[in-house]
Structures are given as structure tokens and as C-alpha cells.
Design a protein around this motif. Structure first.
Motif, mmCIF file in Angstrom:
data_model
loop_
_atom_site.group_PDB
_atom_site.id
_atom_site.type_symbol
_atom_site.label_atom_id
_atom_site.label_comp_id
_atom_site.label_asym_id
_atom_site.label_seq_id
_atom_site.Cartn_x
_atom_site.Cartn_y
_atom_site.Cartn_z
ATOM 1 N N LEU A 30 -5.513 13.174 5.107
ATOM 2 C CA LEU A 30 -4.764 11.848 5.534
ATOM 3 C C LEU A 30 -4.478 10.982 3.985
ATOM 4 N N ASP A 31 -5.698 10.984 3.378
ATOM 5 C CA ASP A 31 -5.290 10.495 2.057
ATOM 6 C C ASP A 31 -4.266 11.091 1.393
ATOM 7 N N ARG A 32 -4.653 12.518 1.029
ATOM 8 C CA ARG A 32 -3.498 13.287 0.148
ATOM 9 C C ARG A 32 -2.208 12.803 0.926
ATOM 10 N N GLN A 33 -1.772 12.995 2.077
ATOM 11 C CA GLN A 33 -0.597 12.856 2.880
ATOM 12 C C GLN A 33 -0.096 11.535 2.258
ATOM 13 N N LEU A 34 -0.846 10.297 2.401
ATOM 14 C CA LEU A 34 -0.311 9.124 2.342
ATOM 15 C C LEU A 34 0.123 8.902 0.929
ATOM 16 N N ILE A 35 -0.908 9.340 -0.110
ATOM 17 C CA ILE A 35 -0.799 9.298 -1.474
ATOM 18 C C ILE A 35 0.618 9.982 -1.990
ATOM 19 N N ARG A 36 0.836 11.154 -1.467
ATOM 20 C CA ARG A 36 2.030 12.002 -1.835
ATOM 21 C C ARG A 36 3.179 11.215 -1.299
ATOM 22 N N ASP A 37 3.336 10.623 -0.043
ATOM 23 C CA ASP A 37 4.379 10.209 0.372
ATOM 24 C C ASP A 37 4.673 8.784 0.137
ATOM 25 N N SER A 38 3.744 8.055 -0.198
ATOM 26 C CA SER A 38 3.687 6.669 -0.419
ATOM 27 C C SER A 38 3.063 5.795 -1.303
ATOM 28 N N GLU A 39 2.350 6.589 -2.049
ATOM 29 C CA GLU A 39 1.219 5.990 -3.174
ATOM 30 C C GLU A 39 0.320 5.077 -2.540
ATOM 31 N N LEU A 40 0.009 5.081 -1.132
ATOM 32 C CA LEU A 40 -1.149 4.115 -0.545
ATOM 33 C C LEU A 40 -2.021 5.080 -0.093
ATOM 34 N N SER A 41 -3.502 4.488 -0.331
ATOM 35 C CA SER A 41 -4.466 5.483 0.400
ATOM 36 C C SER A 41 -4.484 5.081 1.761
ATOM 37 N N GLY A 42 -5.495 5.812 2.523
ATOM 38 C CA GLY A 42 -5.832 5.643 3.803
ATOM 39 C C GLY A 42 -6.183 4.227 4.173
ATOM 40 N N VAL A 43 -6.954 3.782 3.248
ATOM 41 C CA VAL A 43 -7.638 2.374 3.639
ATOM 42 C C VAL A 43 -6.600 1.345 3.400
ATOM 43 N N GLU A 44 -5.697 1.542 2.258
ATOM 44 C CA GLU A 44 -4.671 0.560 1.891
ATOM 45 C C GLU A 44 -3.702 0.515 3.212
ATOM 46 N N GLY A 108 4.146 -5.036 -0.324
ATOM 47 C CA GLY A 108 3.253 -4.481 0.835
ATOM 48 C C GLY A 108 4.379 -3.991 2.091
ATOM 49 N N GLN A 109 5.113 -4.974 2.551
ATOM 50 C CA GLN A 109 6.073 -4.648 3.579
ATOM 51 C C GLN A 109 6.613 -3.344 3.226
ATOM 52 N N ALA A 110 7.354 -3.264 1.981
ATOM 53 C CA ALA A 110 8.072 -1.983 1.656
ATOM 54 C C ALA A 110 7.184 -0.654 1.669
ATOM 55 N N ALA A 111 6.084 -0.920 1.074
ATOM 56 C CA ALA A 111 5.159 0.296 1.111
ATOM 57 C C ALA A 111 4.641 0.750 2.591
ATOM 58 N N ILE A 112 4.421 -0.158 3.579
ATOM 59 C CA ILE A 112 4.329 0.337 4.872
ATOM 60 C C ILE A 112 5.259 0.952 5.515
ATOM 61 N N GLU A 113 6.413 0.397 5.072
ATOM 62 C CA GLU A 113 7.929 0.809 6.032
ATOM 63 C C GLU A 113 8.145 2.284 5.256
ATOM 64 N N GLN A 114 7.786 2.467 4.062
ATOM 65 C CA GLN A 114 7.870 3.809 3.493
ATOM 66 C C GLN A 114 6.905 4.808 4.115
ATOM 67 N N ALA A 115 5.559 4.309 4.065
ATOM 68 C CA ALA A 115 4.507 5.151 4.360
ATOM 69 C C ALA A 115 4.384 5.612 6.035
ATOM 70 N N ALA A 116 4.942 4.671 6.793
ATOM 71 C CA ALA A 116 4.629 4.825 8.275
ATOM 72 C C ALA A 116 5.343 6.012 8.939
ATOM 73 N N PRO A 117 6.549 6.406 8.696
ATOM 74 C CA PRO A 117 6.950 7.639 9.062
ATOM 75 C C PRO A 117 6.414 8.924 8.915
ATOM 76 N N GLY A 118 6.014 8.960 7.537
ATOM 77 C CA GLY A 118 5.066 10.283 7.227
ATOM 78 C C GLY A 118 3.793 10.267 7.742
ATOM 79 N N HIS A 119 3.357 9.076 7.786
ATOM 80 C CA HIS A 119 1.907 8.925 8.496
ATOM 81 C C HIS A 119 1.814 9.395 10.048
ATOM 82 N N VAL A 120 2.938 8.769 10.833
ATOM 83 C CA VAL A 120 2.936 9.074 12.151
ATOM 84 C C VAL A 120 3.298 10.735 12.410
ATOM 85 N N SER A 121 3.898 11.265 11.571
ATOM 86 C CA SER A 121 4.455 12.534 11.594
ATOM 87 C C SER A 121 3.158 13.371 11.447
ATOM 88 N N PHE A 122 2.250 12.904 10.453
ATOM 89 C CA PHE A 122 0.910 13.645 9.949
ATOM 90 C C PHE A 122 0.256 13.802 11.221
#
Length: 162
Positions: A30-44, A108-122
Motif C-alpha cells: 500500500l505504501d509503495r502504491q501511494l508513494i508511486r502515485d502521489s508521493e504520500l505514505s500510507g500514514v500521511e 494537502g487537499q491537492a495531494a489527497i485528491e491526487q492519491a484517492a483514485p489510485g488508493h481506492v483502485s488498489f
């Protein structure tokens, strides 16, 4: 050795090893996917998701810790790093000089908006798609029972908020 020990049989050992590997491997994947797609860690991502669901996008730090079932010290260090990256703002709480209000910044808002679609797909592709609806129900029942047993035994103290 203690003769009262209830050793695992071969099938139980197989289940335990599978669960252990899933716990350790899933978080890393999960961390690898988030970092790859959005540069956020799972905890962030978890912190930003909690803030995105909060009224006004702001929460007390202790409430974030409680929501995420984390130790306050772990969260405090993370929030400092996230503030340094411009993802959140930390402001003293007007009602409690010892507390902090945490709010999501525009970055932060831009980061979560970028990360959410990939996270949900994962999550969908790796948790829900491989399981039938009955297996999903069984997984929910099993994880709920395990968490309950840990809490009842006093082992689930991570998120204890003073």
C-alpha cells in the motif's frame, strides 16, 4: 517448555503464517502504491483522509490519534513532518494551550485528491475483487473478532488517548 502451551497444529500454523505475511506485506504494498502515485505514505494518506472527512477540515491532534487508533507520540512526529512538507497546518488550540488543531492546507487537499483514485483502485483490486461477497463478510467477521479479542485482553492499546 510449558506443558500448558496450546501449540498450533499444522493447519493453524499455515493460517497464522498467511495472516502474518498478509499483515506485513499489505502495508508495504500500500505504501509503495501511494508513494508511486502521489508521493504520500500510507500514514500521511490516513491523516489527510481523516481531515478531509472532518467538519471544516480541522481536527484536534488527539482526535486524529483516536480516530486512527494511533499513539499520540507517533502522530506528533508525523504531523511535524507533514507541516514541514506543507500538507497540514498546526495551530494552538484556543481552548487548550497544550493542544493543537490540525488543518489540511491547499497542498494537502491537492495531494489527497491526487492519491484517492489510485488508493481506492488498489484496495478494490487487491481486497474486494479477489473475494466473493461471502468471503468479504467472512473477512469482516474474522477481523472484527480478532480485534475484539486483542482489546479484551488489553493488547490493543496503540490508540489509547490520555
Amino acid at each position: 517448555m510449558n506443558s500448558d502451551t496450546r501449540w498450533l497444529n499444522e493447519h493453524e500454523q499455515e493460517i497464522w503464517r498467511g495472516l502474518r505475511e498478509l499483515i506485513w506485506g499489505f502495508e508495504s504494498a500500500l505504501d509503495r502504491q501511494l508513494i508511486r502515485d502521489s508521493e504520500l505514505s500510507g500514514v500521511e494518506y490516513s491523516v489527510l483522509a481523516a481531515l478531509s472527512e472532518a467538519e471544516g477540515g480541522t481536527m484536534r491532534a488527539r482526535d486524529i490519534a483516536h480516530t486512527l487508533d494511533w499513539e499520540r507520540s507517533r502522530l506528533s512526529h508525523l504531523l511535524k513532518r507533514m507541516a514541514a512538507r506543507g500538507l497540514v497546518d498546526r495551530n494552538e488550540c484556543p481552548d487548550d494551550a497544550r493542544g493543537f488543531n490540525i488543518s489540511m492546507t491547499a497542498a494537502g487537499q491537492a495531494a489527497i485528491e491526487q492519491a484517492a483514485p489510485g488508493h481506492v483502485s488498489f484496495v478494490r483490486e487487491n481486497v474486494f475483487d479477489p473475494l466473493t461477497p461471502a468471503e468479504q463478510d467472512a473477512l469482516l467477521a474474522a477481523t472484527t473478532k480478532i480485534q475484539h479479542a486483542l482489546r479484551e485482553a488489553g493488547w490493543w492499546e496503540r490508540g489509547k488517548v490520555d
